[in-house]
Design a protein around this motif. Structure first.
Motif, PDB file in Angstrom:
ATOM      1  N   ALA A   1       7.200  90.065 -51.050  1.00 49.92           N
ATOM      2  CA  ALA A   1       7.544  89.260 -49.809  1.00 49.92           C
ATOM      3  C   ALA A   1       7.586  90.296 -48.797  1.00 49.92           C
ATOM      4  O   ALA A   1       7.208  89.541 -47.660  1.00 49.92           O
ATOM      5  CB  ALA A   1       9.232  88.822 -50.394  1.00 49.92           C
ATOM      6  N   THR A   2       7.684  91.526 -48.578  1.00 49.11           N
ATOM      7  CA  THR A   2       7.678  92.264 -47.357  1.00 49.11           C
ATOM      8  C   THR A   2       6.216  92.417 -46.890  1.00 49.11           C
ATOM      9  O   THR A   2       5.920  92.438 -45.802  1.00 49.11           O
ATOM     10  CB  THR A   2       8.535  93.515 -47.710  1.00 49.11           C
ATOM     11  N   ILE A   3       5.456  92.609 -47.988  1.00 48.69           N
ATOM     12  CA  ILE A   3       3.918  92.642 -47.615  1.00 48.69           C
ATOM     13  C   ILE A   3       3.477  91.534 -46.946  1.00 48.69           C
ATOM     14  O   ILE A   3       2.561  91.668 -45.990  1.00 48.69           O
ATOM     15  CB  ILE A   3       3.065  93.045 -48.927  1.00 48.69           C
ATOM     16  N   TYR A   4       3.717  90.070 -47.326  1.00 46.85           N
ATOM     17  CA  TYR A   4       3.394  89.083 -46.983  1.00 46.85           C
ATOM     18  C   TYR A   4       3.640  88.898 -45.472  1.00 46.85           C
ATOM     19  O   TYR A   4       3.151  88.326 -44.332  1.00 46.85           O
ATOM     20  CB  TYR A   4       3.857  87.813 -47.766  1.00 46.85           C
ATOM     21  N   ALA A   5       5.298  89.301 -45.142  1.00 45.00           N
ATOM     22  CA  ALA A   5       5.539  89.135 -43.772  1.00 45.00           C
ATOM     23  C   ALA A   5       4.968  90.223 -43.041  1.00 45.00           C
ATOM     24  O   ALA A   5       4.584  89.745 -41.837  1.00 45.00           O
ATOM     25  CB  ALA A   5       7.200  89.463 -44.059  1.00 45.00           C
ATOM     26  N   LEU A   6       4.820  91.376 -43.378  1.00 37.71           N
ATOM     27  CA  LEU A   6       4.219  92.242 -42.426  1.00 37.71           C
ATOM     28  C   LEU A   6       2.803  91.832 -42.087  1.00 37.71           C
ATOM     29  O   LEU A   6       2.327  92.090 -40.863  1.00 37.71           O
ATOM     30  CB  LEU A   6       3.959  93.622 -43.237  1.00 37.71           C
ATOM     31  N   SER A   7       2.114  91.326 -43.243  1.00 35.01           N
ATOM     32  CA  SER A   7       0.365  91.066 -42.950  1.00 35.01           C
ATOM     33  C   SER A   7       0.802  89.761 -41.661  1.00 35.01           C
ATOM     34  O   SER A   7      -0.096  90.071 -40.695  1.00 35.01           O
ATOM     35  CB  SER A   7      -0.074  90.474 -44.248  1.00 35.01           C
ATOM     36  N   LEU A   8       1.677  88.985 -41.905  1.00 36.77           N
ATOM     37  CA  LEU A   8       1.542  87.929 -40.871  1.00 36.77           C
ATOM     38  C   LEU A   8       1.941  88.185 -39.494  1.00 36.77           C
ATOM     39  O   LEU A   8       1.412  87.889 -38.497  1.00 36.77           O
ATOM     40  CB  LEU A   8       2.369  86.605 -41.328  1.00 36.77           C
ATOM     41  N   ILE A   9       2.842  89.020 -39.608  1.00 39.78           N
ATOM     42  CA  ILE A   9       3.476  89.397 -38.218  1.00 39.78           C
ATOM     43  C   ILE A   9       2.540  90.355 -37.594  1.00 39.78           C
ATOM     44  O   ILE A   9       2.180  90.254 -36.231  1.00 39.78           O
ATOM     45  CB  ILE A   9       4.795  89.861 -38.145  1.00 39.78           C
ATOM     46  N   CYS A  10       1.919  91.141 -38.199  1.00 39.31           N
ATOM     47  CA  CYS A  10       0.786  92.107 -37.382  1.00 39.31           C
ATOM     48  C   CYS A  10      -0.459  91.247 -37.230  1.00 39.31           C
ATOM     49  O   CYS A  10      -1.096  91.612 -36.021  1.00 39.31           O
ATOM     50  CB  CYS A  10       0.293  93.281 -38.380  1.00 39.31           C
ATOM     51  N   HIS A  11      -0.941  90.253 -38.011  1.00 39.81           N
ATOM     52  CA  HIS A  11      -1.886  89.430 -37.712  1.00 39.81           C
ATOM     53  C   HIS A  11      -1.717  88.662 -36.115  1.00 39.81           C
ATOM     54  O   HIS A  11      -2.396  88.571 -35.504  1.00 39.81           O
ATOM     55  CB  HIS A  11      -2.037  88.312 -38.814  1.00 39.81           C
ATOM     56  N   ASN A  12      -0.602  88.017 -36.181  1.00 33.90           N
ATOM     57  CA  ASN A  12      -0.243  87.430 -35.027  1.00 33.90           C
ATOM     58  C   ASN A  12       0.191  88.393 -33.792  1.00 33.90           C
ATOM     59  O   ASN A  12      -0.041  87.995 -32.574  1.00 33.90           O
ATOM     60  CB  ASN A  12       1.275  86.598 -35.183  1.00 33.90           C
ATOM     61  N   LYS A  13       0.601  89.575 -33.923  1.00 34.87           N
ATOM     62  CA  LYS A  13       0.619  90.685 -33.049  1.00 34.87           C
ATOM     63  C   LYS A  13      -0.712  90.959 -32.259  1.00 34.87           C
ATOM     64  O   LYS A  13      -0.872  90.968 -31.468  1.00 34.87           O
ATOM     65  CB  LYS A  13       1.272  91.716 -33.478  1.00 34.87           C
ATOM     66  N   ASN A  14      -1.580  91.153 -33.468  1.00 33.83           N
ATOM     67  CA  ASN A  14      -2.948  91.479 -33.047  1.00 33.83           C
ATOM     68  C   ASN A  14      -3.793  90.483 -32.231  1.00 33.83           C
ATOM     69  O   ASN A  14      -4.501  90.364 -31.263  1.00 33.83           O
ATOM     70  CB  ASN A  14      -4.119  91.761 -34.069  1.00 33.83           C
ATOM     71  N   LEU A  15      -3.352  89.023 -32.356  1.00 29.89           N
ATOM     72  CA  LEU A  15      -3.771  88.043 -31.744  1.00 29.89           C
ATOM     73  C   LEU A  15      -2.984  87.636 -30.617  1.00 29.89           C
ATOM     74  O   LEU A  15      -3.186  86.739 -29.676  1.00 29.89           O
ATOM     75  CB  LEU A  15      -3.934  86.800 -32.617  1.00 29.89           C
ATOM     76  N   ARG A  16      -1.883  88.464 -30.141  1.00 27.63           N
ATOM     77  CA  ARG A  16      -1.251  88.137 -28.917  1.00 27.63           C
ATOM     78  C   ARG A  16      -0.348  86.902 -29.130  1.00 27.63           C
ATOM     79  O   ARG A  16      -0.292  86.246 -28.231  1.00 27.63           O
ATOM     80  CB  ARG A  16      -1.938  88.406 -27.680  1.00 27.63           C
ATOM     81  N   LYS A  17       0.014  86.442 -30.086  1.00 27.49           N
ATOM     82  CA  LYS A  17       0.537  84.946 -30.412  1.00 27.49           C
ATOM     83  C   LYS A  17       1.972  85.208 -31.144  1.00 27.49           C
ATOM     84  O   LYS A  17       2.426  84.240 -31.552  1.00 27.49           O
ATOM     85  CB  LYS A  17      -0.152  84.163 -31.431  1.00 27.49           C
ATOM     86  N   LEU A  18       2.709  86.320 -30.852  1.00 26.45           N
ATOM     87  CA  LEU A  18       4.001  86.665 -31.261  1.00 26.45           C
ATOM     88  C   LEU A  18       4.989  85.579 -30.931  1.00 26.45           C
ATOM     89  O   LEU A  18       5.869  85.087 -31.608  1.00 26.45           O
ATOM     90  CB  LEU A  18       4.390  87.899 -31.094  1.00 26.45           C
ATOM     91  N   ASN A  19       4.808  85.193 -29.675  1.00 25.06           N
ATOM     92  CA  ASN A  19       5.777  84.355 -28.978  1.00 25.06           C
ATOM     93  C   ASN A  19       5.782  82.821 -29.684  1.00 25.06           C
ATOM     94  O   ASN A  19       6.698  82.267 -29.812  1.00 25.06           O
ATOM     95  CB  ASN A  19       5.516  84.251 -27.293  1.00 25.06           C
ATOM     96  N   SER A  20       4.532  82.239 -29.722  1.00 22.23           N
ATOM     97  CA  SER A  20       4.227  81.115 -30.471  1.00 22.23           C
ATOM     98  C   SER A  20       4.571  81.225 -31.987  1.00 22.23           C
ATOM     99  O   SER A  20       5.176  80.186 -32.354  1.00 22.23           O
ATOM    100  CB  SER A  20       2.810  80.592 -30.070  1.00 22.23           C
ATOM    101  N   PHE A  21       4.228  82.328 -32.377  1.00 21.38           N
ATOM    102  CA  PHE A  21       4.608  82.447 -33.706  1.00 21.38           C
ATOM    103  C   PHE A  21       6.097  82.396 -34.227  1.00 21.38           C
ATOM    104  O   PHE A  21       6.545  81.792 -35.019  1.00 21.38           O
ATOM    105  CB  PHE A  21       4.287  83.869 -34.076  1.00 21.38           C
ATOM    106  N   SER A  22       6.966  82.848 -33.055  1.00 22.14           N
ATOM    107  CA  SER A  22       8.642  82.685 -33.251  1.00 22.14           C
ATOM    108  C   SER A  22       8.905  81.477 -33.063  1.00 22.14           C
ATOM    109  O   SER A  22       9.892  80.724 -33.574  1.00 22.14           O
ATOM    110  CB  SER A  22       9.169  83.760 -32.421  1.00 22.14           C
ATOM    111  N   SER A  23       8.285  80.859 -31.963  1.00 22.92           N
ATOM    112  CA  SER A  23       8.743  79.463 -31.274  1.00 22.92           C
ATOM    113  C   SER A  23       8.568  78.253 -32.535  1.00 22.92           C
ATOM    114  O   SER A  23       9.449  77.262 -32.350  1.00 22.92           O
ATOM    115  CB  SER A  23       8.316  79.136 -30.001  1.00 22.92           C
ATOM    116  N   LEU A  24       7.651  78.485 -33.446  1.00 24.40           N
ATOM    117  CA  LEU A  24       7.276  77.546 -34.043  1.00 24.40           C
ATOM    118  C   LEU A  24       8.424  77.014 -35.044  1.00 24.40           C
ATOM    119  O   LEU A  24       8.563  75.934 -35.501  1.00 24.40           O
ATOM    120  CB  LEU A  24       5.905  77.726 -35.017  1.00 24.40           C
TER     121      LEU A  24
END
Length: 261
Positions: free
Chosen positions: A211-234
């Motif tokens: 479960a941690t691996i999945y979470a880390l992958s997605l948050i790093c993916h969105n961090k690289n795309l500079r979409k962390l704010n939209s990622f959280s607001s969804l």
């Protein structure tokens, strides 16, 4: 040296060069996974919950990220029965990703209204040099999570003091999590590929780690795309999703709520 070997272990020539120039001897595939340090408190700016479904229960891990320091921390680990999953989703305000590997097409269709509030993922054993890929496939649209790439990144974070785990997490679950990491081995699989692998005897302890691996992958993916704010607001709009005309007519809507990732 472990990091260098991990980065160079993709080809036979690079492995031989590493052995000759760095180690001056054969590199054995028995290298234990480094464990994260434990800390008492952590202040985050972004968070995500990863869920790994089992037969009658589900394991979850809350991973938080501090954007200013670049530090990740596991702040919660848990295990609940499947009957508690709907209330678990409704009571958590951050994004939730769920491994659909054990869900059949019937399960997905039956639980569609609940699953459309989540990020659907599947673990992939291959390594494409990135955290994940998004595959659009109707109601089963999901992210392929490339575990090997994410594991290598986790190792890099741990070595650079950028990945921690809170001390107040349930002791048994924390022990299971750390034992899983400790028993990861870098060795050849049946195809002759060098990978971080876990033997079957430790599989039952690995669900919170997955479960941690999945979470880390997605948050790093969105961090690289500079979409962390939209990622959280969804996640804040989770309860605002409405039925489309197609759904009202009894058809399955093929829209994925988090398809903007």
């Amino acid at each position: 040296n472990i990091v260098k070997f991990k980065n160079l272990a993709n080809t036979r020539e690079s492995r031989r060069a590493f052995s000759n120039l760095v180690e001056a001897e054969s590199v054995e595939p028995e290298m234990g996974f480094l464990l994260p340090d434990q800390i008492e408190s952590f202040e985050s700016t972004h968070s995500i919950i990863g869920v790994d479904i089992h037969y009658r229960d589900f394991a979850f891990s809350k991973l938080e990220y501090n954007e200013e320091s670049g530090v990740f921390c596991v702040t919660k680990l848990g295990q609940k029965s499947l009957s508690e999953f709907a209330s678990f989703v409704e009571t958590n305000s951050c994004p939730i990703c769920i491994d659909i590997g054990m869900l059949s097409s019937f399960d997905i269709e039956k639980n569609y209204k609940l699953l459309q509030q989540l990020i659907l993922v599947r673990g992939a054993s291959i390594d494409k040099g990135r955290f994940c890929d998004f595959k659009r496939d109707g109601i089963r649209s999901f992210y392929y999570i490339y575990r090997q790439y994410t594991l290598n990144h986790m190792l890099h974070l741990i070595e650079n003091k950028k990945f921690f785990i809170l001390t107040n997490i349930d002791e048994k679950l924390k022990k299971d999590f750390l034992l899983t990491m400790k028993n990861m081995k870098f060795k050849k699989n049946h195809k002759g590929e060098w990978k971080w692998l876990l033997s079957d005897e430790w599989h039952e302890l690995s669900h919170t780690f997955d479960a941690t691996i999945y979470a880390l992958s997605l948050i790093c993916h969105n961090k690289n795309l500079r979409k962390l704010n939209s990622f959280s607001s969804l996640a804040e709009n989770r309860t605002m999703a409405k039925l489309t005309k197609g759904e009202k007519n009894g058809k399955i809507n093929k829209r994925v709520l988090y398809g903007v990732f």
